[in-house]
Design an enzyme around this catalytic site. Structure first.
Site, PDB file in Angstrom:
ATOM      1  N   HIS A  90      -3.712  -6.740  -3.603  1.00 20.84           N
ATOM      2  CA  HIS A  90      -2.684  -6.180  -2.711  1.00 20.84           C
ATOM      3  C   HIS A  90      -2.635  -7.039  -1.458  1.00 20.84           C
ATOM      4  O   HIS A  90      -3.367  -6.807  -0.496  1.00 20.84           O
ATOM      5  CB  HIS A  90      -3.029  -4.718  -2.387  1.00 20.84           C
ATOM      6  CG  HIS A  90      -1.971  -3.997  -1.604  1.00 20.84           C
ATOM      7  ND1 HIS A  90      -1.753  -2.644  -1.713  1.00 20.84           N
ATOM      8  CD2 HIS A  90      -1.074  -4.433  -0.687  1.00 20.84           C
ATOM      9  CE1 HIS A  90      -0.772  -2.277  -0.917  1.00 20.84           C
ATOM     10  NE2 HIS A  90      -0.348  -3.348  -0.266  1.00 20.84           N
TER      11      HIS A  90
ATOM     12  N   HIS B  54       0.394  -9.185   0.821  1.00 17.13           N
ATOM     13  CA  HIS B  54       1.755  -9.670   1.060  1.00 17.13           C
ATOM     14  C   HIS B  54       1.605 -11.050   1.679  1.00 17.13           C
ATOM     15  O   HIS B  54       1.055 -11.166   2.791  1.00 17.13           O
ATOM     16  CB  HIS B  54       2.493  -8.731   2.023  1.00 17.13           C
ATOM     17  CG  HIS B  54       2.552  -7.312   1.532  1.00 17.13           C
ATOM     18  ND1 HIS B  54       3.635  -6.797   0.865  1.00 17.13           N
ATOM     19  CD2 HIS B  54       1.639  -6.305   1.584  1.00 17.13           C
ATOM     20  CE1 HIS B  54       3.402  -5.535   0.534  1.00 17.13           C
ATOM     21  NE2 HIS B  54       2.195  -5.200   0.963  1.00 17.13           N
TER      22      HIS B  54
ATOM     23  N   HIS C  80       4.223   0.592  -4.037  1.00 19.50           N
ATOM     24  CA  HIS C  80       3.547   1.257  -2.925  1.00 19.50           C
ATOM     25  C   HIS C  80       3.951   2.730  -2.992  1.00 19.50           C
ATOM     26  O   HIS C  80       5.149   3.048  -3.050  1.00 19.50           O
ATOM     27  CB  HIS C  80       4.025   0.696  -1.590  1.00 19.50           C
ATOM     28  CG  HIS C  80       3.461  -0.643  -1.229  1.00 19.50           C
ATOM     29  ND1 HIS C  80       3.519  -1.728  -2.053  1.00 19.50           N
ATOM     30  CD2 HIS C  80       2.824  -1.059  -0.086  1.00 19.50           C
ATOM     31  CE1 HIS C  80       2.945  -2.769  -1.446  1.00 19.50           C
ATOM     32  NE2 HIS C  80       2.524  -2.389  -0.249  1.00 19.50           N
TER      33      HIS C  80
ATOM     34  N   GLU D 146       1.229   5.891   0.723  1.00 19.93           N
ATOM     35  CA  GLU D 146       0.684   5.258   1.937  1.00 19.93           C
ATOM     36  C   GLU D 146       1.052   6.179   3.105  1.00 19.93           C
ATOM     37  O   GLU D 146       0.189   6.727   3.775  1.00 19.93           O
ATOM     38  CB  GLU D 146       1.283   3.858   2.122  1.00 19.93           C
ATOM     39  CG  GLU D 146       0.780   3.146   3.378  1.00 19.93           C
ATOM     40  CD  GLU D 146       1.454   1.779   3.610  1.00 19.93           C
ATOM     41  OE1 GLU D 146       2.532   1.521   3.039  1.00 19.93           O
ATOM     42  OE2 GLU D 146       0.889   0.995   4.400  1.00 19.93           O
TER      43      GLU D 146
ATOM     44  N   ASP E 218      -3.914  -6.329   2.217  1.00 22.48           N
ATOM     45  CA  ASP E 218      -2.538  -5.973   2.591  1.00 22.48           C
ATOM     46  C   ASP E 218      -1.851  -7.070   3.428  1.00 22.48           C
ATOM     47  O   ASP E 218      -1.139  -7.901   2.886  1.00 22.48           O
ATOM     48  CB  ASP E 218      -2.508  -4.618   3.312  1.00 22.48           C
ATOM     49  CG  ASP E 218      -1.205  -3.855   3.097  1.00 22.48           C
ATOM     50  OD1 ASP E 218      -0.338  -4.366   2.381  1.00 22.48           O
ATOM     51  OD2 ASP E 218      -1.063  -2.735   3.644  1.00 22.48           O
ATOM     52  N   ASP E 219      -2.044  -7.045   4.741  1.00 22.27           N
ATOM     53  CA  ASP E 219      -1.418  -8.033   5.647  1.00 22.27           C
ATOM     54  C   ASP E 219      -2.496  -8.513   6.631  1.00 22.27           C
ATOM     55  O   ASP E 219      -2.509  -8.102   7.797  1.00 22.27           O
ATOM     56  CB  ASP E 219      -0.264  -7.378   6.411  1.00 22.27           C
ATOM     57  CG  ASP E 219       0.799  -6.835   5.472  1.00 22.27           C
ATOM     58  OD1 ASP E 219       1.629  -7.625   4.990  1.00 22.27           O
ATOM     59  OD2 ASP E 219       0.792  -5.614   5.198  1.00 22.27           O
TER      60      ASP E 219
END
Ligand code: HPA
Ligand code: ZN
Length: 338
Positions: free
Chosen positions: A17, A19, A197, A200, A278-279
């Site tokens: 996961h 991005h 997603h 969340e 994630d980020d």
């Protein structure tokens, strides 16, 4: 037992996961802004980092879409992806399945080909230079309509060999998975793996829609599933994997205190939970930092950390043979680090 930090650092890991646009560090943002003669609304790297204060998903997304504006050329996407691979190589990540958001680029005049060719050439190089295997997952932006997603899928069909799956991201509340029923159905018929997603910020109902209507193969985040006992049981029974992102959960205020992060509860309830970043440029850490955050705060037992790493292998879209090779690598590491 080895020091927990050393053990996690050296642990052979997977990332499911991520991005790629969320791995844009402020330093590279400035470099690309200069290269492409773009004015940034920040005077320095420090000022950018200071702006990364979020109380909810949308706060982050506004800054995330603004940040990706510096990505213009194939070389930019290549450099972004190489920087990420170099970083996770240093953290002993052996396999990555990364998201990209084509609509975040095509909507501002950057072509689909520019994006995918830049990312793909870096993934090829990462395979050769670092031995990191990879798969690419194209996400639809859920705040846009299904027609826009359909057009994005049309574009992806020209690059089918480079794209393994499709996903769904961006603003969750008010944009339930059911909005994308038709495009996911077509993506499945075209042979793509499906992820989304859900849970969340959105309610357990959105997770159920992702399972029942989109028919996903893997669930991104999924934290709010725990509010629904029968859904939790269903996830445990089916062993569908959850790609959980601890530092993201903390930064976007779903989890106010790491000692309350649900990952331990997820494991205790038999969910196939995994750790991901994630980020990372926005949330303060890559794979090692995400493992460490929960391992220290909860805390996690060594066996639980090992389970998370094993889940991360089982949950990949690799072949059984490829998974076996990764498990062997992990087992050898565990045996060498009692
Ligand atoms: N959630 C939803 N959309 C996103 C995220 C996220 O954490 N990161 C990038 N797009
Ligand atoms: Zn995400």
């Amino acid at each position: 037992m080895a020091d927990i930090r050393d053990f996690i650092e050296g642990l052979p890991k997977t990332e499911l996961h991520l991005h790629i646009e969320g791995s844009l560090e402020p330093e590279l943002m400035f470099e690309l802004a200069k290269r492409n003669e773009i004015d940034l609304p920040y005077a320095s790297v420090e000022e950018v980092r200071k702006a990364y204060q979020f109380t909810q998903l949308q706060d982050f997304l506004d800054i995330y879409y603004q940040g990706m504006g510096v990505l213009q050329t194939e070389q930019d996407f290549h450099d972004l992806t190489m920087a990420y691979l170099e970083k996770v190589h240093s953290q002993n990540v052996m396999h990555v399945e990364i998201f990209f958001d084509p609509q975040g680029h095509t909507d501002r005049g950057v072509s689909f080909d520019t994006v995918i060719n830049g990312i793909s050439s870096a993934l090829d190089k990462g395979r050769e230079e670092f031995g990191i295997s990879s798969k690419l997952i194209m996400c639809f932006l859920r705040h846009l309509d299904e027609l826009s997603a359909e057009k994005t899928l049309d574009a992806a069909l020209f690059h089918k060999t480079k794209i393994h799956g499709v996903g769904l991201d961006s603003s969750e509340l008010g944009h339930p998975p059911s909005k994308f029923k038709n495009v996911f159905e077509r993506a499945r018929r075209e042979g793509f793996k499906l992820v989304a997603h859900a849970g969340e910020e959105g309610p357990p109902e959105y997770v159920k829609e992702a399972l029942d209507i989109l028919k996903i193969d893997r669930l991104d985040h999924g934290n709010r599933s725990l509010e629904d006992a029968s859904l939790t049981e269903r996830l445990a029974d089916s062993q569908i994997a959850l790609t959980v992102c601890p530092l993201s959960n903390y930064k976007l205020a779903g989890v106010t205190d790491m000692s309350k992060h649900p990952i331990k509860t997820m494991l205790q309830k038999g969910l196939k939970a995994t750790i991901n970043s994630d980020d990372p440029a926005y949330f303060g850490g890559y794979m090692t930092e995400n493992y460490l955050a929960v391992a220290n705060a909860l805390p996690l037992e060594r066996d639980e950390i090992i389970t998370l790493a094993q889940n991360g292998i089982d949950a990949t879209f690799c072949t059984e043979k490829e998974k076996e090779v990764m498990h062997e690598k992990l087992n050898a590491y565990i045996a060498a680090n009692p």
